[in-house]
Design a protein around this motif. Structure first.
Motif, PDB file in Angstrom:
ATOM      1  N   SER A  17       0.851  -1.182   0.000  1.00  0.00           N
ATOM      2  CA  SER A  17       0.000   0.000   0.000  1.00  0.00           C
ATOM      3  C   SER A  17       0.890   1.237   0.000  1.00  0.00           C
ATOM      4  O   SER A  17       1.608   1.499   0.970  1.00  0.00           O
ATOM      5  N   GLU A  42      -7.200   4.202   4.610  1.00  0.00           N
ATOM      6  CA  GLU A  42      -7.095   2.840   4.075  1.00  0.00           C
ATOM      7  C   GLU A  42      -6.220   1.965   4.978  1.00  0.00           C
ATOM      8  O   GLU A  42      -6.585   0.835   5.316  1.00  0.00           O
ATOM      9  N   GLU A  88      -8.001   1.006   8.209  1.00  0.00           N
ATOM     10  CA  GLU A  88      -8.973  -0.067   7.998  1.00  0.00           C
ATOM     11  C   GLU A  88      -8.278  -1.422   7.837  1.00  0.00           C
ATOM     12  O   GLU A  88      -8.698  -2.413   8.429  1.00  0.00           O
ATOM     13  N   MET A  89      -7.235  -1.455   7.042  1.00  0.00           N
ATOM     14  CA  MET A  89      -6.530  -2.725   6.833  1.00  0.00           C
ATOM     15  C   MET A  89      -5.858  -3.187   8.122  1.00  0.00           C
ATOM     16  O   MET A  89      -5.778  -4.388   8.379  1.00  0.00           O
ATOM     17  N   THR A 135      -2.486   0.603  -4.367  1.00  0.00           N
ATOM     18  CA  THR A 135      -2.233  -0.700  -3.764  1.00  0.00           C
ATOM     19  C   THR A 135      -1.953  -1.724  -4.850  1.00  0.00           C
ATOM     20  O   THR A 135      -2.688  -1.797  -5.837  1.00  0.00           O
ATOM     21  N   TYR A 154      -8.867   5.237  -2.886  1.00  0.00           N
ATOM     22  CA  TYR A 154      -9.525   4.592  -1.754  1.00  0.00           C
ATOM     23  C   TYR A 154     -10.814   5.330  -1.414  1.00  0.00           C
ATOM     24  O   TYR A 154     -10.854   6.557  -1.366  1.00  0.00           O
ATOM     25  N   GLU A 181     -11.483  -1.832   1.205  1.00  0.00           N
ATOM     26  CA  GLU A 181     -10.705  -2.910   1.808  1.00  0.00           C
ATOM     27  C   GLU A 181     -11.471  -4.235   1.770  1.00  0.00           C
ATOM     28  O   GLU A 181     -10.882  -5.289   1.612  1.00  0.00           O
ATOM     29  N   TYR A 227     -10.174  -7.565  -0.149  1.00  0.00           N
ATOM     30  CA  TYR A 227     -10.110  -8.872   0.502  1.00  0.00           C
ATOM     31  C   TYR A 227     -10.823  -9.949  -0.335  1.00  0.00           C
ATOM     32  O   TYR A 227     -10.316 -11.061  -0.488  1.00  0.00           O
TER      33      TYR A 227
END
Length: 157
Positions: free
Chosen positions: A49, A61, A64-65, A127, A142, A147, A151
Motif C-alpha cells: 500500500s 485505508e 482499515e486494513m 495498492t 480509496y 478494503e 479482501y
C-alpha cells in the motif's frame, strides 16, 4: 474498435504479468530490505500500500486494513506492507505517525520514489497485490469499503 479492444487486452495482460521490481528500500529501523528477496515466499500474498503522511485517504485505508489484517491472516497467508512515498522533507513524520497509529505493518521508505516510479504511480493511495513475485492486482485510490472488495479479490487468488 477491434484495435482498441486488443490494446486494452494487451495492457491488462502486461499489468498482470508485471514482476515486482528489483529494488532495495529502507525500513523504519534503517535496515535495507530487498523487494525481490524478502517478499518471495511461495504462494504468500503481499499487499503493498503506497501512502504518504499528507494523504488522508491513504491513512484511512491503512487504518482499515490494520483493523482487519489479523482476521484476514486466519484465512490467507498474507502480509501487508505500507510503502511511504514521503520525500526527504516529510519523511521525518513517518515513524511518529506509524507509532501513534500503532500499525502492525512492515513499513518501507521509498524516499527517492524509485518503487513509485517503477510502478508508474501518479497519486496515492495505490495498492498492488503480489503473489509469487508477480503483480496480480492493482487498486488505485480509496473510498471506505474498498478494503472489503480488496479482501474478496485476494481470496480468489
Amino acid at each position: 474498435m477491434k484495435n482498441l479492444y486488443f490494446l486494452a487486452l494487451l495492457i491488462g495482460f502486461n499489468l498482470s504479468a508485471q514482476e515486482l521490481p528489483n529494488l532495495n528500500l529502507l525500513n523504519l529501523e534503517g535496515k535495507s530490505v530487498s523487494l525481490k528477496n524478502d517478499f518471495m515466499e511461495k504462494d504468500k500474498i503481499y499487499v503493498f500500500s503506497f501512502w504518504a503522511t499528507w494523504c488522508g485517504p491513504c491513512i484511512n485505508e491503512l487504518e482499515e486494513m490494520n483493523e482487519l489484517q489479523e482476521e484476514w491472516k486466519k484465512e490467507i497467508n498474507i502480509e501487508i506492507i505500507a510503502v511511504s512515498i514521503d520525500d526527504s522533507r516529510t519523511q521525518k513524520r513517518v515513524k511518529p505517525l506509524v507509532k501513534g497509529k500503532e500499525w502492525n505493518y512492515n513499513v518501507l521508505l521509498d524516499t527517492n520514489q524509485d518503487f513509485k516510479r517503477a510502478m508508474s504511480i501518479v497519486n496515492p493511495p495505490y495498492t498492488i497485490v503480489v503473489k509469487n513475485g508477480k503483480i496480480v492486482h492493482i487498486q488505485n485510490g480509496y473510498v471506505p469499503g474498498n478494503e472489503k472488495d480488496l479482501y474478496e479479490k485476494i481470496k480468489t487468488l
